[in-house]
Design a protein around this motif. Structure first.
Motif, PDB file in Angstrom:
ATOM      1  N   GLY A 112      -2.632   9.648  16.182  1.00  0.00           N
ATOM      2  CA  GLY A 112      -1.183   9.814  16.111  1.00  0.00           C
ATOM      3  C   GLY A 112      -0.438   8.542  15.871  1.00  0.00           C
ATOM      4  O   GLY A 112       0.747   8.441  16.185  1.00  0.00           O
ATOM      5  N   GLN A 113      -1.096   7.526  15.252  1.00  0.00           N
ATOM      6  CA  GLN A 113      -0.454   6.239  15.019  1.00  0.00           C
ATOM      7  C   GLN A 113       0.045   6.078  13.596  1.00  0.00           C
ATOM      8  O   GLN A 113       0.610   5.055  13.250  1.00  0.00           O
ATOM      9  N   GLY A 114      -0.185   7.065  12.747  1.00  0.00           N
ATOM     10  CA  GLY A 114       0.302   6.975  11.370  1.00  0.00           C
ATOM     11  C   GLY A 114      -0.396   5.879  10.599  1.00  0.00           C
ATOM     12  O   GLY A 114      -1.595   5.679  10.735  1.00  0.00           O
ATOM     13  N   ASP A 115       0.380   5.127   9.820  1.00  0.00           N
ATOM     14  CA  ASP A 115      -0.202   4.125   8.932  1.00  0.00           C
ATOM     15  C   ASP A 115      -0.147   2.719   9.515  1.00  0.00           C
ATOM     16  O   ASP A 115      -0.447   1.760   8.851  1.00  0.00           O
ATOM     17  N   ALA A 116       0.276   2.583  10.768  1.00  0.00           N
ATOM     18  CA  ALA A 116       0.301   1.256  11.384  1.00  0.00           C
ATOM     19  C   ALA A 116      -0.010   1.400  12.861  1.00  0.00           C
ATOM     20  O   ALA A 116       0.414   2.332  13.517  1.00  0.00           O
ATOM     21  N   ALA A 117      -0.809   0.473  13.367  1.00  0.00           N
ATOM     22  CA  ALA A 117      -1.272   0.584  14.742  1.00  0.00           C
ATOM     23  C   ALA A 117      -0.181   0.268  15.750  1.00  0.00           C
ATOM     24  O   ALA A 117      -0.228   0.698  16.879  1.00  0.00           O
ATOM     25  N   GLY A 118       0.796  -0.514  15.338  1.00  0.00           N
ATOM     26  CA  GLY A 118       1.875  -0.858  16.249  1.00  0.00           C
ATOM     27  C   GLY A 118       1.428  -1.751  17.388  1.00  0.00           C
ATOM     28  O   GLY A 118       1.967  -1.677  18.479  1.00  0.00           O
ATOM     29  N   THR A 119       0.401  -2.569  17.150  1.00  0.00           N
ATOM     30  CA  THR A 119      -0.090  -3.476  18.174  1.00  0.00           C
ATOM     31  C   THR A 119      -0.009  -4.898  17.676  1.00  0.00           C
ATOM     32  O   THR A 119       0.401  -5.156  16.547  1.00  0.00           O
ATOM     33  N   TRP A 120      -0.441  -5.833  18.508  1.00  0.00           N
ATOM     34  CA  TRP A 120      -0.371  -7.248  18.130  1.00  0.00           C
ATOM     35  C   TRP A 120      -1.085  -7.504  16.812  1.00  0.00           C
ATOM     36  O   TRP A 120      -2.214  -7.054  16.606  1.00  0.00           O
ATOM     37  N   LEU A 121      -0.430  -8.280  15.948  1.00  0.00           N
ATOM     38  CA  LEU A 121      -1.012  -8.727  14.691  1.00  0.00           C
ATOM     39  C   LEU A 121      -1.615  -7.588  13.882  1.00  0.00           C
ATOM     40  O   LEU A 121      -2.670  -7.727  13.302  1.00  0.00           O
ATOM     41  N   ASP A 122      -0.977  -6.435  13.893  1.00  0.00           N
ATOM     42  CA  ASP A 122      -1.446  -5.349  13.045  1.00  0.00           C
ATOM     43  C   ASP A 122      -1.362  -5.787  11.594  1.00  0.00           C
ATOM     44  O   ASP A 122      -0.332  -6.262  11.132  1.00  0.00           O
ATOM     45  N   SER A 123      -2.461  -5.641  10.867  1.00  0.00           N
ATOM     46  CA  SER A 123      -2.510  -6.206   9.514  1.00  0.00           C
ATOM     47  C   SER A 123      -2.824  -5.167   8.461  1.00  0.00           C
ATOM     48  O   SER A 123      -3.417  -5.473   7.445  1.00  0.00           O
ATOM     49  N   HIS A 124      -2.443  -3.917   8.692  1.00  0.00           N
ATOM     50  CA  HIS A 124      -2.826  -2.897   7.727  1.00  0.00           C
ATOM     51  C   HIS A 124      -1.713  -1.918   7.361  1.00  0.00           C
ATOM     52  O   HIS A 124      -1.900  -0.708   7.349  1.00  0.00           O
ATOM     53  N   PRO A 125      -0.491  -2.400   7.043  1.00  0.00           N
ATOM     54  CA  PRO A 125       0.526  -1.458   6.571  1.00  0.00           C
ATOM     55  C   PRO A 125       0.251  -1.040   5.134  1.00  0.00           C
ATOM     56  O   PRO A 125      -0.481  -1.707   4.407  1.00  0.00           O
ATOM     57  N   ARG A 126       0.820   0.083   4.712  1.00  0.00           N
ATOM     58  CA  ARG A 126       0.698   0.562   3.340  1.00  0.00           C
ATOM     59  C   ARG A 126      -0.770   0.678   2.921  1.00  0.00           C
ATOM     60  O   ARG A 126      -1.191   0.241   1.865  1.00  0.00           O
ATOM     61  N   THR A 127      -1.579   1.290   3.804  1.00  0.00           N
ATOM     62  CA  THR A 127      -3.019   1.313   3.587  1.00  0.00           C
ATOM     63  C   THR A 127      -3.398   2.040   2.305  1.00  0.00           C
ATOM     64  O   THR A 127      -4.273   1.576   1.562  1.00  0.00           O
ATOM     65  N   ALA A 128      -2.771   3.173   2.023  1.00  0.00           N
ATOM     66  CA  ALA A 128      -3.130   3.939   0.829  1.00  0.00           C
ATOM     67  C   ALA A 128      -2.908   3.117  -0.441  1.00  0.00           C
ATOM     68  O   ALA A 128      -3.720   3.168  -1.377  1.00  0.00           O
ATOM     69  N   GLU A 129      -1.812   2.361  -0.475  1.00  0.00           N
ATOM     70  CA  GLU A 129      -1.531   1.529  -1.643  1.00  0.00           C
ATOM     71  C   GLU A 129      -2.585   0.453  -1.809  1.00  0.00           C
ATOM     72  O   GLU A 129      -3.023   0.147  -2.917  1.00  0.00           O
ATOM     73  N   ARG A 130      -3.031  -0.122  -0.707  1.00  0.00           N
ATOM     74  CA  ARG A 130      -4.052  -1.165  -0.773  1.00  0.00           C
ATOM     75  C   ARG A 130      -5.386  -0.591  -1.227  1.00  0.00           C
ATOM     76  O   ARG A 130      -6.114  -1.210  -2.020  1.00  0.00           O
ATOM     77  N   ILE A 131      -5.733   0.590  -0.739  1.00  0.00           N
ATOM     78  CA  ILE A 131      -6.996   1.219  -1.143  1.00  0.00           C
ATOM     79  C   ILE A 131      -7.005   1.473  -2.642  1.00  0.00           C
ATOM     80  O   ILE A 131      -7.977   1.160  -3.343  1.00  0.00           O
ATOM     81  N   ALA A 132      -5.900   2.037  -3.162  1.00  0.00           N
ATOM     82  CA  ALA A 132      -5.811   2.311  -4.595  1.00  0.00           C
ATOM     83  C   ALA A 132      -5.903   1.025  -5.394  1.00  0.00           C
ATOM     84  O   ALA A 132      -6.561   0.973  -6.449  1.00  0.00           O
ATOM     85  N   ARG A 133      -5.262  -0.018  -4.923  1.00  0.00           N
ATOM     86  CA  ARG A 133      -5.281  -1.301  -5.640  1.00  0.00           C
ATOM     87  C   ARG A 133      -6.688  -1.902  -5.640  1.00  0.00           C
ATOM     88  O   ARG A 133      -7.139  -2.434  -6.658  1.00  0.00           O
ATOM     89  N   LEU A 134      -7.388  -1.837  -4.502  1.00  0.00           N
ATOM     90  CA  LEU A 134      -8.737  -2.365  -4.434  1.00  0.00           C
ATOM     91  C   LEU A 134      -9.676  -1.653  -5.395  1.00  0.00           C
ATOM     92  O   LEU A 134     -10.601  -2.243  -5.935  1.00  0.00           O
ATOM     93  N   ARG A 135      -9.415  -0.394  -5.609  1.00  0.00           N
ATOM     94  CA  ARG A 135     -10.274   0.384  -6.509  1.00  0.00           C
ATOM     95  C   ARG A 135      -9.781   0.393  -7.939  1.00  0.00           C
ATOM     96  O   ARG A 135     -10.270   1.135  -8.780  1.00  0.00           O
ATOM     97  N   GLY A 136      -8.736  -0.424  -8.213  1.00  0.00           N
ATOM     98  CA  GLY A 136      -8.293  -0.583  -9.592  1.00  0.00           C
ATOM     99  C   GLY A 136      -7.374   0.475 -10.101  1.00  0.00           C
ATOM    100  O   GLY A 136      -7.095   0.541 -11.297  1.00  0.00           O
ATOM    101  N   ARG A 137      -6.820   1.334  -9.201  1.00  0.00           N
ATOM    102  CA  ARG A 137      -5.902   2.376  -9.666  1.00  0.00           C
ATOM    103  C   ARG A 137      -4.464   2.075  -9.314  1.00  0.00           C
ATOM    104  O   ARG A 137      -3.558   2.777  -9.741  1.00  0.00           O
ATOM    105  N   GLY A 138      -4.249   1.020  -8.502  1.00  0.00           N
ATOM    106  CA  GLY A 138      -2.894   0.677  -8.094  1.00  0.00           C
ATOM    107  C   GLY A 138      -2.336  -0.407  -8.951  1.00  0.00           C
ATOM    108  O   GLY A 138      -2.845  -0.738 -10.016  1.00  0.00           O
ATOM    109  N   GLY A 139      -1.185  -1.002  -8.464  1.00  0.00           N
ATOM    110  CA  GLY A 139      -0.531  -2.072  -9.200  1.00  0.00           C
ATOM    111  C   GLY A 139      -1.374  -3.328  -9.173  1.00  0.00           C
ATOM    112  O   GLY A 139      -2.248  -3.517  -8.331  1.00  0.00           O
ATOM    113  N   GLY A 140      -1.103  -4.229 -10.152  1.00  0.00           N
ATOM    114  CA  GLY A 140      -1.895  -5.441 -10.249  1.00  0.00           C
ATOM    115  C   GLY A 140      -1.456  -6.492  -9.296  1.00  0.00           C
ATOM    116  O   GLY A 140      -0.632  -6.345  -8.465  1.00  0.00           O
TER     117      GLY A 140
END
Length: 344
Positions: free
Chosen positions: A316-344
């Protein structure tokens, strides 16, 4: 000298510059000169030799003579009529200050400058300042931040020592940039309040939770996440965020000569930092460079991000953990970019 009712004139107080005594006078025009008359006083001065102060609300305007004497005029309306009759005008800047439309335009321009400065200027300055912060300061901030975390959210790892040593050895072989080893310190911790996560402190300390190791299918996925955290260290993202978020506090500390107060509050602020979209992309790109240099794919990082996203959704935390130094917002966008389907 006398003036007729049709001639523009204005009353004022004359100060001769030698005493504090005020002399009531009347100002009028005499050709290209200003005539000042009062009880036992008569002075005529060329308009071009006079200096007129700018208006400041209801404060009197000063007409200063060449010898330093001056006249205070409080009747702005009659003074404006006198100026108009003489052909003299306030500067464009002064006239605009009393023009409502000009004031609105100036206010909008100021807001625009502030917005661009905050959006582009502050990050640019933070990047350059962070690069010059000495390692001794970075070490102190990181040590204090780690102590806060250890006290509030971390406990010793329950992972098998051989597993921890194996991951450390594998990361040591991966942590090389442009032929040089990247200094780091790898710590494993249990963190029930944080869950599956990993984060980096500015001095190169990497903390990975047992939950993240257990969530990963293999060591390559853990290493991919740690390579991403090394990207944050290399680009000094933590320090840059700390500087960006502390502009006012830094200015106050500098002005008061009390940098210690900012340093004391910095570790807590560091633990609440959230990386921007651009910083996450920079760290992802850095991780891919490290992985490719060892003949590895960036796919494990994308897979791990999917697992983290699913774990948080399940909690139930959605796309961000809401804890100290959380470093993973906009996860879906990052996944697509890593696989070459997102923005450059």
């Amino acid at each position: 000298m006398s003036t007729s009712p049709s001639e523009p004139s204005v009353a004022g107080l004359y100060f001769d510059g030698r005493s504090a005594r005020a002399h009531p006078v009347v100002l009028s025009l005499q050709g290209d000169a200003l005539s000042m008359s009062g009880a036992g006083l008569l002075r005529v001065e060329a308009l071009e030799s006079l200096h007129l102060s700018e208006p400041m609300g209801d404060a009197p305007r000063l007409i200063t003579f060449s010898d330093g004497a001056h006249v205070e005029v409080r009747d702005h309306v009659r003074l404006a009529a006198l100026l108009a009759a003489s052909g003299q005008r306030d500067s464009a800047l002064v006239r605009w200050a009393f023009e409502p439309r000009a004031v609105v335009v100036a206010a909008l321009l100021l807001l625009l400058i502030i917005w661009f400065g905050w959006r582009d200027g502050v990050p640019w300055a933070a990047r350059h300042v962070a690069a010059s912060i000495p390692s001794a300061t970075t070490d102190v901030l990181s040590a204090q931040a780690l102590r806060l975390l250890e006290a509030r959210a971390l406990a010793p790892s329950a992972l098998d020592e051989s597993r921890r040593r194996g991951l450390d050895d594998a990361l040591r072989g991966l942590a090389r940039f442009e032929g040089q080893p990247i200094p780091y310190r790898l710590l494993f911790r249990i963190a029930p309040r944080i869950g599956a996560n990993a984060f980096a402190l500015p001095d190169g300390t990497l903390v990975v939770t047992d939950g993240l190791v257990e969530l990963a299918g293999d060591d390559e996925e853990v290493l991919a996440v740690l390579a991403h955290e090394l990207g944050h260290v290399h680009e000094r993202h933590g320090l840059r965020l700390l500087l960006q978020g502390s502009v006012l506090a830094l200015f106050t500390a500098w002005y008061l000569g009390d940098a210690g107060s900012w340093l004391a509050a910095a570790p807590a602020a560091l633990l609440q930092a959230d990386y921007s979209r651009e910083m996450e992309f920079e760290a992802d790109d850095f991780a891919q460079r490290l992985l490719r240099a060892q003949g590895l794919s960036g796919e494990p990082l994308a897979v791990m991000l999917e697992k983290l996203q699913a774990a948080r959704a399940g909690a139930g935390q959605g796309d961000a953990a809401g804890t100290w130094l959380d470093s993973h917002p906009r996860t879906a966008e990052r996944i697509a970019r890593l696989r070459g389907r997102g923005g450059g």
